[in-house]
Design a protein around this motif. Structure first.
Motif, PDB file in Angstrom:
ATOM      1  N   GLN A  38       0.793  -1.252  -0.065  1.00 44.90           N
ATOM      2  CA  GLN A  38       0.037  -0.375   0.125  1.00 44.90           C
ATOM      3  C   GLN A  38       0.970   1.284  -0.051  1.00 44.90           C
ATOM      4  O   GLN A  38       1.858   1.769   0.270  1.00 44.90           O
ATOM      5  CB  GLN A  38      -0.978   0.406   1.288  1.00 44.90           C
ATOM      6  CG  GLN A  38      -1.797   0.865   1.250  1.00 44.90           C
ATOM      7  CD  GLN A  38      -2.898   1.082   2.828  1.00 44.90           C
ATOM      8  OE1 GLN A  38      -2.143   1.070   3.605  1.00 44.90           O
ATOM      9  NE2 GLN A  38      -3.256   1.431   2.636  1.00 44.90           N
ATOM     10  N   VAL A  40       0.764   5.315   1.171  1.00 46.54           N
ATOM     11  CA  VAL A  40      -0.297   6.248   2.585  1.00 46.54           C
ATOM     12  C   VAL A  40       0.666   7.714   2.212  1.00 46.54           C
ATOM     13  O   VAL A  40       1.779   7.518   2.044  1.00 46.54           O
ATOM     14  CB  VAL A  40      -0.131   5.420   4.099  1.00 46.54           C
ATOM     15  CG1 VAL A  40      -0.842   6.686   3.991  1.00 46.54           C
ATOM     16  CG2 VAL A  40      -0.818   4.721   3.769  1.00 46.54           C
ATOM     17  N   ASP A 226      -2.939   5.243  -2.054  1.00 47.50           N
ATOM     18  CA  ASP A 226      -4.399   4.398  -1.491  1.00 47.50           C
ATOM     19  C   ASP A 226      -4.379   5.298  -0.694  1.00 47.50           C
ATOM     20  O   ASP A 226      -6.795   5.069  -0.891  1.00 47.50           O
ATOM     21  CB  ASP A 226      -4.307   3.064  -1.050  1.00 47.50           C
ATOM     22  CG  ASP A 226      -3.159   2.127  -1.917  1.00 47.50           C
ATOM     23  OD1 ASP A 226      -3.779   1.808  -3.386  1.00 47.50           O
ATOM     24  OD2 ASP A 226      -2.020   2.079  -2.149  1.00 47.50           O
ATOM     25  N   THR A 227      -4.387   5.769   0.345  1.00 44.57           N
ATOM     26  CA  THR A 227      -4.770   6.730   1.616  1.00 44.57           C
ATOM     27  C   THR A 227      -3.974   7.778   1.557  1.00 44.57           C
ATOM     28  O   THR A 227      -3.006   7.652   1.461  1.00 44.57           O
ATOM     29  CB  THR A 227      -4.887   5.791   2.444  1.00 44.57           C
ATOM     30  OG1 THR A 227      -5.439   4.713   1.933  1.00 44.57           O
ATOM     31  CG2 THR A 227      -5.663   6.437   3.905  1.00 44.57           C
ATOM     32  N   ALA A 239      -8.466  11.696   7.013  1.00 41.95           N
ATOM     33  CA  ALA A 239      -7.952  10.830   6.426  1.00 41.95           C
ATOM     34  C   ALA A 239      -8.270   9.453   5.723  1.00 41.95           C
ATOM     35  O   ALA A 239     -10.126   9.750   5.922  1.00 41.95           O
ATOM     36  CB  ALA A 239      -6.844   9.200   7.223  1.00 41.95           C
ATOM     37  N   GLY A 240      -8.479   8.955   4.519  1.00 42.44           N
ATOM     38  CA  GLY A 240      -9.677   8.170   3.543  1.00 42.44           C
ATOM     39  C   GLY A 240      -8.997   7.350   2.718  1.00 42.44           C
ATOM     40  O   GLY A 240      -7.674   8.351   2.040  1.00 42.44           O
ATOM     41  N   ASP A 241      -9.751   7.399   1.590  1.00 38.91           N
ATOM     42  CA  ASP A 241      -9.459   7.246   0.254  1.00 38.91           C
ATOM     43  C   ASP A 241      -8.834   8.818  -0.615  1.00 38.91           C
ATOM     44  O   ASP A 241      -9.618   9.737  -0.635  1.00 38.91           O
ATOM     45  CB  ASP A 241     -10.673   6.177  -0.356  1.00 38.91           C
ATOM     46  CG  ASP A 241     -10.661   6.219  -1.851  1.00 38.91           C
ATOM     47  OD1 ASP A 241     -10.105   5.193  -1.856  1.00 38.91           O
ATOM     48  OD2 ASP A 241     -11.130   7.404  -2.936  1.00 38.91           O
TER      49      ASP A 241
END
Length: 542
Positions: A38, A40, A226-227, A239-241
């Motif tokens: 991932q 971030v 992704d985040t 925070a999030g998508d």
């Protein structure tokens, strides 16, 4: 991913710095998870705590900084409680790092290839000739041309973008589980930025490498992560998508970041001076058939490299001329030639009608007063032994302007102009963020009220909110004082906003010139079209 353990789990992390005014909390209760494979991204303005968070993960905080609370779990080990010896085994091998500043993180006395090879040797991944060969492969992978020869060069022989690429090669050398990338592409042009980020994406897909990305580029975050976690004053406020946050922000601060971010649809700051008027303004600078060649040293005989190849352009009084292009295209060398820091191999530069090559010592001193630089690297452009106030006042003292009291007043006014408090005058560069340092450098450049300011990637290190302030300031000063700007940048969206005329450089030559509208709305050269297509986040509105 929620049923799996994260590779990195930052839990309620707090970091504080001990200063002369007591303890200051820089990171306050931050929690972030990064899972295998991932990416971030942490986004926020300069001083928000995002780089401090990254440094805390790798236990590379300055001496006056310490983790005051929370946990940093990497593969179930709390890094906050490991010994320094244990951390040495993790840094580079388990957690790779691409730091923000390419110059202070490369050894000026070692060849680039040796530094990349050293990263392999320290962790037992390769030794001797095998390490050297792998170093060349890594330099090639991150887009350094002629890597076999370039591996034998020193950092000062590399452009800012090439230095950053060398750091990326070092960070990826041991194929780490987690890569912390702190503004990894801020010094790169958009085409090289895309190549580097594609490389990181490839590693993520092939090896399950996770990326913890620190950036002020919202478009890059939306396109690559992704985040996204948005930081403000040491806290995560949203925070999030990635795409959802940037298309539908909930927090007021996130909305402000988005509003301040330049894009190719941003309104020009110079529309009040129509491009058709440019031809009617007298030229302050005339560059004619300018060429600059360098000797490149290797293990064999030196070879000649043409950095600037027979270019001609003018800088009208009171207007902004921008040069854009890839790292290594010759744009920074052109800036250094105009500043008189390099001597042309051929061609002429006339400033206010006078050939700068023929200036005697007294005339050159007067020229330096009228032409001031703001360089790309905010970390290297300030003397670490000088306070901010002394750095800004230095040009005034050198040119014997005023007395101590008047210079002190001038410093306070200049700090205010670049949105820094007067109390900043007593601080030292190491106490400032990268963005704050760059604002100090701009204040120093304006101290002598020059006629021409050469800005070499002057806003590339700034977050979008501070960038917007600086660009507004530059536009305001241009209107009030009639300043001319030579604006060197790889950020095409910013160039569109600030320019009256744009020149596109490739391999030392100007391949296309025109108004911002001509260049960006209907580019004619294939290379210009490639630059525009490579802008991160350009397709997000689709």
């Amino acid at each position: 991913m929620t049923d799996k353990k994260p590779v990195l789990s930052i839990q309620d992390l707090s970091v504080a710095f001990q200063t002369g005014n007591g303890q200051v909390t820089a990171v306050d209760g931050v929690s972030i998870d990064v899972f295998a494979g991932q990416t971030v991204a942490v986004v926020g303005e300069s001083g928000s705590g995002k780089s401090t968070t990254a440094m805390a993960v790798n236990r590379l905080l300055p001496e006056n900084g310490r983790i005051t609370g929370g946990r940093v779990l990497f593969e179930d080990r709390d890094l906050a409680r490991l010994s320094e010896r244990e951390m040495i085994g993790i840094r580079g091998a388990g957690i790779g790092l691409v730091p923000q500043d390419p110059m202070s993180n490369l050894n000026p006395l070692m060849r680039i290839g040796d530094q990349v090879a050293e990263a392999l040797e320290v962790h037992g991944r390769a030794r001797g000739k095998a390490a050297q060969a792998r170093a060349v492969e890594l330099l090639d992978a991150v887009g350094i041309p002629d890597p076999q020869q370039r591996a034998n060069q020193y950092p000062h022989e590399f452009s800012g973008g090439m230095r950053q690429r060398a750091l990326i090669a070092m960070g990826l050398a041991c194929k780490p589980t987690l890569l912390i990338a702190d503004e990894p592409t801020s010094a790169l042009d958009v085409t090289m930025q895309r190549r580097i980020l594609d490389q990181l994406d490839q590693l993520t897909a092939e090896m399950g490498t996770s990326v913890f990305l620190i950036t002020h580029d919202l478009g890059l975050a939306a396109e690559r992560a992704d985040t996204v976690a948005v930081m403000y004053r040491g806290e995560i406020v949203e925070a999030g998508d990635a795409r959802q946050i940037l298309s539908d922000p909930q927090h007021e601060y996130t909305k402000r970041l988005l509003q301040a971010a330049p894009s190719l649809t941003s309104v020009s700051m110079v529309t009040e001076r129509a491009p058709r008027q440019v031809a009617e303004v007298a030229d302050l600078v005339e560059v004619s058939h300018l060429t600059k060649r360098f000797d490149i040293r290797g293990k064999g005989a030196p070879t000649e490299f043409t950095a600037v190849d027979d270019i001609s352009f003018t800088i009208p009084r009171g207007l902004t001329v921008s040069i854009v292009g890839e790292s290594g295209s010759g744009k920074s060398t052109t800036a250094n030639l105009v500043l008189g820091l390099e001597e042309p191999s051929a061609g002429t530069i006339r400033f206010d009608g006078t050939d700068t090559a023929g200036l005697n010592r007294k005339e050159l001193f007067a020229f330096r007063r009228r032409v001031q630089p703001v360089f790309q690297n905010p970390y290297a452009s300030l003397d670490p032994r000088y306070t901010v106030g002394r750095s800004i006042a230095e040009p005034l003292k050198v040119h014997r302007e005023g007395d101590k009291a008047s210079r002190r007043a001038a410093v306070a006014k200049l700090l205010d102009q670049v949105a820094l408090p007067a109390a900043m005058a007593e601080r030292y560069p190491h106490e400032l963020s990268g963005g704050q340092r760059q604002r100090v450098a701009i204040a120093r450049a304006l101290a002598l009220s020059p006629e021409l300011v050469v800005l070499d990637e002057a806003v590339s290190a700034l977050d979008v909110l501070v960038q917007a302030q600086i660009l507004d300031l530059l536009a305001q000063l241009q209107t009030e004082l009639g300043l001319s700007y030579l604006f060197i940048s790889h950020d095409l969206a910013v160039v569109r906003m600030v320019s009256h005329t744009v020149h596109v450089m490739k391999h030392g030559a100007i391949v296309e010139s025109g108004t911002p509208q001509q260049i960006f709305d209907s580019p004619q050269d294939e290379y210009t079209q490639e630059l525009l297509a490579a802008i991160p986040g350009a397709d997000l509105s689709a």
